[in-house]
Design a protein around this motif. Structure first.
Motif, PDB file in Angstrom:
ATOM      1  N   ASP A   1       0.805  -1.220   0.000  1.00 45.04           N
ATOM      2  CA  ASP A   1       0.000   0.000   0.000  1.00 45.04           C
ATOM      3  C   ASP A   1       0.843   1.278   0.000  1.00 45.04           C
ATOM      4  O   ASP A   1       0.349   2.364   0.256  1.00 45.04           O
ATOM      5  CB  ASP A   1      -0.933   0.011   1.197  1.00 45.04           C
ATOM      6  CG  ASP A   1      -0.187  -0.027   2.527  1.00 45.04           C
ATOM      7  OD1 ASP A   1       0.997  -0.381   2.552  1.00 45.04           O
ATOM      8  OD2 ASP A   1      -0.819   0.291   3.551  1.00 45.04           O
ATOM      9  N   MET A   2       2.129   1.159  -0.330  1.00 38.40           N
ATOM     10  CA  MET A   2       3.025   2.315  -0.334  1.00 38.40           C
ATOM     11  C   MET A   2       2.553   3.321  -1.378  1.00 38.40           C
ATOM     12  O   MET A   2       2.334   2.962  -2.534  1.00 38.40           O
ATOM     13  CB  MET A   2       4.459   1.876  -0.644  1.00 38.40           C
ATOM     14  CG  MET A   2       5.434   3.044  -0.650  1.00 38.40           C
ATOM     15  SD  MET A   2       7.096   2.607  -1.184  1.00 38.40           S
ATOM     16  CE  MET A   2       7.447   1.206  -0.203  1.00 38.40           C
ATOM     17  N   PRO A   3       2.405   4.593  -0.973  1.00 33.99           N
ATOM     18  CA  PRO A   3       1.983   5.605  -1.952  1.00 33.99           C
ATOM     19  C   PRO A   3       3.135   6.001  -2.878  1.00 33.99           C
ATOM     20  O   PRO A   3       4.299   6.010  -2.477  1.00 33.99           O
ATOM     21  CB  PRO A   3       1.556   6.786  -1.077  1.00 33.99           C
ATOM     22  CG  PRO A   3       2.252   6.592   0.217  1.00 33.99           C
ATOM     23  CD  PRO A   3       2.490   5.119   0.378  1.00 33.99           C
ATOM     24  N   TYR A   4       2.780   6.316  -4.100  1.00 33.54           N
ATOM     25  CA  TYR A   4       3.739   6.753  -5.116  1.00 33.54           C
ATOM     26  C   TYR A   4       3.315   8.120  -5.638  1.00 33.54           C
ATOM     27  O   TYR A   4       2.162   8.530  -5.478  1.00 33.54           O
ATOM     28  CB  TYR A   4       3.796   5.752  -6.275  1.00 33.54           C
ATOM     29  CG  TYR A   4       4.559   4.498  -5.926  1.00 33.54           C
ATOM     30  CD1 TYR A   4       5.880   4.346  -6.329  1.00 33.54           C
ATOM     31  CD2 TYR A   4       3.968   3.479  -5.186  1.00 33.54           C
ATOM     32  CE1 TYR A   4       6.602   3.205  -6.006  1.00 33.54           C
ATOM     33  CE2 TYR A   4       4.682   2.334  -4.853  1.00 33.54           C
ATOM     34  CZ  TYR A   4       5.993   2.209  -5.266  1.00 33.54           C
ATOM     35  OH  TYR A   4       6.705   1.079  -4.946  1.00 33.54           O
ATOM     36  N   ILE A   5       4.256   8.808  -6.259  1.00 27.74           N
ATOM     37  CA  ILE A   5       3.991  10.146  -6.776  1.00 27.74           C
ATOM     38  C   ILE A   5       4.729  10.310  -8.107  1.00 27.74           C
ATOM     39  O   ILE A   5       5.777   9.704  -8.317  1.00 27.74           O
ATOM     40  CB  ILE A   5       4.442  11.210  -5.750  1.00 27.74           C
ATOM     41  CG1 ILE A   5       4.027  12.614  -6.168  1.00 27.74           C
ATOM     42  CG2 ILE A   5       5.937  11.154  -5.523  1.00 27.74           C
ATOM     43  CD1 ILE A   5       4.260  13.660  -5.079  1.00 27.74           C
ATOM     44  N   ILE A   6       4.155  11.131  -8.988  1.00 30.74           N
ATOM     45  CA  ILE A   6       4.810  11.461 -10.255  1.00 30.74           C
ATOM     46  C   ILE A   6       5.576  12.758 -10.041  1.00 30.74           C
ATOM     47  O   ILE A   6       5.024  13.748  -9.569  1.00 30.74           O
ATOM     48  CB  ILE A   6       3.782  11.617 -11.392  1.00 30.74           C
ATOM     49  CG1 ILE A   6       3.094  10.263 -11.644  1.00 30.74           C
ATOM     50  CG2 ILE A   6       4.435  12.142 -12.656  1.00 30.74           C
ATOM     51  CD1 ILE A   6       1.941  10.331 -12.608  1.00 30.74           C
ATOM     52  N   VAL A   7       6.856  12.743 -10.383  1.00 27.58           N
ATOM     53  CA  VAL A   7       7.727  13.914 -10.217  1.00 27.58           C
ATOM     54  C   VAL A   7       8.180  14.359 -11.602  1.00 27.58           C
ATOM     55  O   VAL A   7       8.679  13.539 -12.386  1.00 27.58           O
ATOM     56  CB  VAL A   7       8.948  13.554  -9.330  1.00 27.58           C
ATOM     57  CG1 VAL A   7       9.909  14.729  -9.246  1.00 27.58           C
ATOM     58  CG2 VAL A   7       8.492  13.121  -7.947  1.00 27.58           C
ATOM     59  N   PRO A   8       8.021  15.652 -11.905  1.00 27.74           N
ATOM     60  CA  PRO A   8       8.480  16.146 -13.204  1.00 27.74           C
ATOM     61  C   PRO A   8       9.952  15.806 -13.423  1.00 27.74           C
ATOM     62  O   PRO A   8      10.782  15.936 -12.537  1.00 27.74           O
ATOM     63  CB  PRO A   8       8.292  17.670 -13.092  1.00 27.74           C
ATOM     64  CG  PRO A   8       7.256  17.846 -12.019  1.00 27.74           C
ATOM     65  CD  PRO A   8       7.446  16.704 -11.068  1.00 27.74           C
ATOM     66  N   GLY A   9      10.243  15.325 -14.621  1.00 27.52           N
ATOM     67  CA  GLY A   9      11.617  14.992 -14.976  1.00 27.52           C
ATOM     68  C   GLY A   9      11.994  13.550 -14.693  1.00 27.52           C
ATOM     69  O   GLY A   9      13.108  13.132 -14.990  1.00 27.52           O
ATOM     70  N   HIS A  10      11.074  12.775 -14.096  1.00 24.83           N
ATOM     71  CA  HIS A  10      11.346  11.359 -13.823  1.00 24.83           C
ATOM     72  C   HIS A  10      10.346  10.519 -14.611  1.00 24.83           C
ATOM     73  O   HIS A  10       9.143  10.764 -14.566  1.00 24.83           O
ATOM     74  CB  HIS A  10      11.236  11.061 -12.330  1.00 24.83           C
ATOM     75  CG  HIS A  10      12.353  11.655 -11.546  1.00 24.83           C
ATOM     76  ND1 HIS A  10      13.530  10.994 -11.318  1.00 24.83           N
ATOM     77  CD2 HIS A  10      12.487  12.865 -10.957  1.00 24.83           C
ATOM     78  CE1 HIS A  10      14.337  11.763 -10.623  1.00 24.83           C
ATOM     79  NE2 HIS A  10      13.728  12.911 -10.389  1.00 24.83           N
ATOM     80  N   PRO A  11      10.830   9.504 -15.322  1.00 28.86           N
ATOM     81  CA  PRO A  11       9.949   8.736 -16.208  1.00 28.86           C
ATOM     82  C   PRO A  11       8.967   7.827 -15.469  1.00 28.86           C
ATOM     83  O   PRO A  11       7.911   7.512 -16.001  1.00 28.86           O
ATOM     84  CB  PRO A  11      10.930   7.906 -17.044  1.00 28.86           C
ATOM     85  CG  PRO A  11      12.162   7.813 -16.213  1.00 28.86           C
ATOM     86  CD  PRO A  11      12.211   9.075 -15.399  1.00 28.86           C
ATOM     87  N   LYS A  12       9.298   7.399 -14.248  1.00 21.85           N
ATOM     88  CA  LYS A  12       8.429   6.474 -13.515  1.00 21.85           C
ATOM     89  C   LYS A  12       7.922   7.122 -12.234  1.00 21.85           C
ATOM     90  O   LYS A  12       8.520   8.064 -11.730  1.00 21.85           O
ATOM     91  CB  LYS A  12       9.201   5.202 -13.135  1.00 21.85           C
ATOM     92  CG  LYS A  12       9.707   4.397 -14.301  1.00 21.85           C
ATOM     93  CD  LYS A  12      10.298   3.060 -13.897  1.00 21.85           C
ATOM     94  CE  LYS A  12      11.118   3.100 -12.628  1.00 21.85           C
ATOM     95  NZ  LYS A  12      11.767   1.839 -12.290  1.00 21.85           N
TER      96      LYS A  12
END
Length: 186
Positions: free
Chosen positions: A11-22
């Motif tokens: 259940d670990m949350p993830y985030i999209i960061v500009p400049g990172h593909p994943k």
């Protein structure tokens, strides 16, 4: 330099960061975002990180705050339970229970800035008193009937102003550094 190795959980949350593909684990993503742009000396620099099947590895300390006792310089180093700040209310609290703002317990919602001021008030209380405030402390603080002889009146007032039960009565986050306690410390 130290290493932090948190476990990956389903259940670990993830985030999209500009400049990172994943998508990145939120702790890494928020730390990288905090490191973008101009240097913020109160936030530790993430030197590197690695991803493996069961963990991710970061070159930072395990504590949330580092304090240089010679200079009183403070660095925030843990974004594991962080979220992006927004203007709308949050409906879930995922942090340490002692830092949960009272409005969440009443209304099941809170706003980022007043909740941050509450958390900073709890943190200041713990730093100067060396224990978490109990219900009696919080009740006395809300009645403005709390003080400690070893603390300045300005410090006690800062704690009171941060730990107002009503969020709209708390210090304004952007104005905290203008409080009398900071002027008293200079």
């Amino acid at each position: 330099m130290a290493v932090k190795i948190p476990d990956k959980t389903p259940d670990m949350p993830y985030i999209i960061v500009p400049g990172h593909p994943k998508r990145l684990p939120i702790e890494i993503g928020l730390t990288l975002m905090a490191n973008m742009g101009s240097n913020v000396p109160q936030i530790i620099k993430l030197l590197d990180w690695q991803d493996d099947p069961h963990h991710y590895v970061m070159d930072i300390k395990l504590e949330n705050l580092l304090v240089n006792l010679d200079t009183l310089e403070v660095k925030l180093i843990d974004f594991g339970r962080g979220m992006l700040m927004r203007d709308s209310a949050y409906m879930a609290f995922n942090g340490t229970e002692m830092f949960c703002p009272p409005e969440f317990n009443v209304d099941s919602r809170y706003h980022a800035k007043p909740a941050t001021v509450w958390s900073l008030g709890i943190l200041l209380f713990v730093m100067v008193c060396r224990y978490y405030p109990d219900d009696e402390d919080l009740n006395r603080i809300s009645k403005n009937d709390w003080s400690k002889p070893e603390l300045s009146q300005e410090c006690c007032q800062m704690i009171h102003d941060c730990l107002e039960r009503e969020p709209q009565q708390r210090l304004i986050l952007e104005e905290m550094q203008l409080h009398d306690w900071f002027m008293f410390m200079e």
